[in-house]
Write a protein that holds these residues in place. Sequence first.
Motif, PDB file in Angstrom:
ATOM      1  N   MET A 188       0.816  -1.315   0.230  1.00  0.00           N
ATOM      2  CA  MET A 188      -0.109  -0.076   0.086  1.00  0.00           C
ATOM      3  C   MET A 188       0.873   1.337   0.020  1.00  0.00           C
ATOM      4  SD  MET A 188      -3.194   0.641   2.622  1.00  0.00           S
ATOM      5  CE  MET A 188      -4.511   1.992   2.255  1.00  0.00           C
ATOM      6  N   GLY A 189       0.432   2.308  -0.658  1.00  0.00           N
ATOM      7  CA  GLY A 189       1.283   3.516  -0.744  1.00  0.00           C
ATOM      8  C   GLY A 189       0.546   4.523  -1.752  1.00  0.00           C
ATOM      9  N   TYR A 190       0.799   5.543  -1.467  1.00  0.00           N
ATOM     10  CA  TYR A 190       0.273   6.992  -2.282  1.00  0.00           C
ATOM     11  C   TYR A 190       1.456   7.935  -2.710  1.00  0.00           C
ATOM     12  CZ  TYR A 190      -3.132  10.478  -3.576  1.00  0.00           C
ATOM     13  OH  TYR A 190      -3.764  11.394  -4.327  1.00  0.00           O
ATOM     14  N   SER A 191       1.447   8.509  -3.622  1.00  0.00           N
ATOM     15  CA  SER A 191       2.299   9.438  -4.149  1.00  0.00           C
ATOM     16  C   SER A 191       3.690   8.981  -4.305  1.00  0.00           C
ATOM     17  CB  SER A 191       2.121  10.720  -3.297  1.00  0.00           C
ATOM     18  OG  SER A 191       2.829  11.899  -3.951  1.00  0.00           O
ATOM     19  N   GLN A 192       4.738   9.541  -3.488  1.00  0.00           N
ATOM     20  CA  GLN A 192       5.902   8.528  -3.249  1.00  0.00           C
ATOM     21  C   GLN A 192       5.969   7.362  -2.993  1.00  0.00           C
ATOM     22  OE1 GLN A 192       8.917   9.998  -0.452  1.00  0.00           O
ATOM     23  NE2 GLN A 192      10.598   8.465  -1.066  1.00  0.00           N
ATOM     24  N   GLY A 193       4.949   6.960  -2.084  1.00  0.00           N
ATOM     25  CA  GLY A 193       4.542   5.752  -1.956  1.00  0.00           C
ATOM     26  C   GLY A 193       3.659   5.140  -2.706  1.00  0.00           C
ATOM     27  N   GLY A 194       3.140   5.752  -3.684  1.00  0.00           N
ATOM     28  CA  GLY A 194       2.587   5.229  -4.845  1.00  0.00           C
ATOM     29  C   GLY A 194       3.609   4.567  -5.858  1.00  0.00           C
ATOM     30  N   GLN A 195       4.672   5.461  -6.048  1.00  0.00           N
ATOM     31  CA  GLN A 195       5.621   4.920  -6.640  1.00  0.00           C
ATOM     32  C   GLN A 195       6.436   3.661  -6.394  1.00  0.00           C
ATOM     33  OE1 GLN A 195       9.706   6.889  -6.527  1.00  0.00           O
ATOM     34  NE2 GLN A 195       9.890   6.541  -8.803  1.00  0.00           N
ATOM     35  N   ALA A 196       6.549   3.855  -4.852  1.00  0.00           N
ATOM     36  CA  ALA A 196       7.322   2.813  -3.943  1.00  0.00           C
ATOM     37  C   ALA A 196       6.476   1.394  -4.305  1.00  0.00           C
ATOM     38  CB  ALA A 196       7.765   3.252  -2.791  1.00  0.00           C
ATOM     39  N   SER A 197       5.074   1.729  -3.930  1.00  0.00           N
ATOM     40  CA  SER A 197       4.282   0.426  -3.945  1.00  0.00           C
ATOM     41  C   SER A 197       4.166  -0.158  -5.316  1.00  0.00           C
ATOM     42  CB  SER A 197       2.938   0.794  -3.039  1.00  0.00           C
ATOM     43  OG  SER A 197       2.337   1.793  -3.876  1.00  0.00           O
ATOM     44  N   SER A 198       3.992   0.888  -6.182  1.00  0.00           N
ATOM     45  CA  SER A 198       3.825   0.256  -7.644  1.00  0.00           C
ATOM     46  C   SER A 198       5.223  -0.687  -7.996  1.00  0.00           C
ATOM     47  CB  SER A 198       3.385   1.319  -8.642  1.00  0.00           C
ATOM     48  OG  SER A 198       2.108   1.934  -8.374  1.00  0.00           O
ATOM     49  N   TRP A 199       6.604   0.141  -7.690  1.00  0.00           N
ATOM     50  CA  TRP A 199       7.623  -0.725  -8.164  1.00  0.00           C
ATOM     51  C   TRP A 199       7.707  -2.106  -7.347  1.00  0.00           C
ATOM     52  CZ3 TRP A 199      11.327  -1.054 -11.284  1.00  0.00           C
ATOM     53  CH2 TRP A 199      11.676  -0.162 -12.034  1.00  0.00           C
ATOM     54  N   ALA A 200       7.364  -2.080  -5.956  1.00  0.00           N
ATOM     55  CA  ALA A 200       7.188  -3.393  -5.440  1.00  0.00           C
ATOM     56  C   ALA A 200       6.036  -4.197  -6.084  1.00  0.00           C
ATOM     57  CB  ALA A 200       6.696  -2.904  -3.760  1.00  0.00           C
ATOM     58  N   ALA A 201       5.265  -3.829  -6.576  1.00  0.00           N
ATOM     59  CA  ALA A 201       4.325  -4.682  -7.062  1.00  0.00           C
ATOM     60  C   ALA A 201       4.725  -5.161  -8.735  1.00  0.00           C
ATOM     61  CB  ALA A 201       2.876  -3.989  -7.660  1.00  0.00           C
ATOM     62  N   GLU A 202       5.562  -4.382  -9.195  1.00  0.00           N
ATOM     63  CA  GLU A 202       6.237  -4.751 -10.365  1.00  0.00           C
ATOM     64  C   GLU A 202       7.271  -5.772 -10.140  1.00  0.00           C
ATOM     65  OE1 GLU A 202       7.312  -2.073 -13.309  1.00  0.00           O
ATOM     66  OE2 GLU A 202       5.110  -1.575 -13.500  1.00  0.00           O
ATOM     67  N   LEU A 203       8.475  -5.482  -9.091  1.00  0.00           N
ATOM     68  CA  LEU A 203       9.130  -6.529  -8.720  1.00  0.00           C
ATOM     69  C   LEU A 203       9.011  -7.695  -8.130  1.00  0.00           C
ATOM     70  CD1 LEU A 203      11.588  -3.480  -7.696  1.00  0.00           C
ATOM     71  CD2 LEU A 203      12.174  -4.894  -9.728  1.00  0.00           C
ATOM     72  N   GLN A 204       7.793  -7.904  -7.386  1.00  0.00           N
ATOM     73  CA  GLN A 204       7.519  -8.918  -6.572  1.00  0.00           C
ATOM     74  C   GLN A 204       7.733 -10.313  -7.208  1.00  0.00           C
ATOM     75  OE1 GLN A 204       3.973 -10.624  -6.192  1.00  0.00           O
ATOM     76  NE2 GLN A 204       5.319 -12.171  -4.860  1.00  0.00           N
ATOM     77  N   GLY A 205       7.191 -10.517  -8.221  1.00  0.00           N
ATOM     78  CA  GLY A 205       7.168 -11.831  -9.073  1.00  0.00           C
ATOM     79  C   GLY A 205       8.523 -12.317  -9.127  1.00  0.00           C
ATOM     80  N   ALA A 206       9.781 -11.518  -9.288  1.00  0.00           N
ATOM     81  CA  ALA A 206      10.714 -11.995  -9.608  1.00  0.00           C
ATOM     82  C   ALA A 206      11.866 -11.795  -8.441  1.00  0.00           C
ATOM     83  CB  ALA A 206      11.568 -11.161 -10.570  1.00  0.00           C
ATOM     84  N   TYR A 207      11.608 -10.784  -7.679  1.00  0.00           N
ATOM     85  CA  TYR A 207      12.389 -10.245  -6.713  1.00  0.00           C
ATOM     86  C   TYR A 207      12.151 -10.948  -5.272  1.00  0.00           C
ATOM     87  CZ  TYR A 207      15.074  -7.381  -3.365  1.00  0.00           C
ATOM     88  OH  TYR A 207      15.958  -7.086  -2.229  1.00  0.00           O
TER      89      TYR A 207
END
Length: 389
Positions: A188-207
């Motif tokens: 969960m995150g919004y704004s800077q946290g939106g960037q961070a949470s979205s990157w976490a979502a993209e990376l999670q499957g591999a990382y």
Amino acid sequence: MRLRSTALAAVAALAVSAVPAAIPTAGAAPASAPASASAPGDIVASAPSAFHPLPGQPTNTRAWKIHYRSTTADGAPNVVSGTVIVPQDGRTGPRPLITYAVGTVGLGDSCAPSDNLPRGTAMEANLIQQLTLRGWAVVVTDYEGLGTPGVHTYTVGRSAGHAVLDAARAAQRLPGTGLSPTDPVGIMGYSQGGQASSWAAELQGAYAPELQVKGTATGGVPADLLEVADFNNGSYGAGLIFMAAAGQDAAFPELKLDSYLNPAGRLLVAGMKENCVAIDAVAGSFKRISDLTTRDPLAQPDWRARLNQSRLGRTAPAAPVYQYHALGDELIPYGVGRRLRSDWCARGANLEFDTVWVGEHVSGVITHSLAAGDWLADRFAGRTTHANC
């Protein structure tokens, strides 16, 4: 959510009880340090902490400040700090864990969530309390360089995504929490946290494929930093551009930000590194890049390449996503959010997009906090998603 000034209200989401003496600060000796922490998410140090949404406000939770292993944008090992919060409600068995990414707080170490959550001075603490009142555990990363040695790598997407995912791993490995690696996880995150949470979502499957991520709720996402910088150049959100430049330079010293700054620019950026967002926002407001530089770094190929490395939308998140964005967002253009939606949908993401029809950037995180929490609750309950690509 408490807003400290008009300028802070504009950028906060992009974004007194005493701090226990045992909590280590940047450079301080940890209360407990395992002999080795070789894998991402391993605990380096931990100490008792506290969680107060307002100064002295009780929450019936236990909290720990942690230092844990993570990974830089370029793949090197680093150490990040954060806070683990667990409700003391007598619950046994699996408990959902939210790995929470805060919005912009600033570049100075004193701005770190782990320093402010025990004091009742963290800007998003009331939103975090909404999650603990549901019986969910929450871990809040400080991100790379915020509360730990070095400059905060503000807006460096891959670094932030690693920090968010490794915070979840660390929380589940921390003794005494009752958490387990098999517990369901929400991001969960919004704004800077939106960037961070979205990157976490993209990376999670591999990382971090072992994490049982059920979904990501992300809002006000600055998915394209170059477009966001162009939008804010000369506006009251201009300070974010210079904060972001300092963050990118911290991650990639070869960019040599200082070589582009004139004396006024060097003074501004030096001050930003020591202060929090309220001061930084006022100091940088209505400045243009040309006012503070001898030449525009964002026009240079190496800068553009690094900023484009933080662009989102190239990988579909492995788990479902709830993305929301204010139509009237005055800091992160609505079109940036819509383009991220299109990019994720084109790659087959399970995505529900929600337009915030009334309000602006900061109000979006407040008015949609309940909807984001309810959406994650449905994922934890195994209910069907309502994708609208």
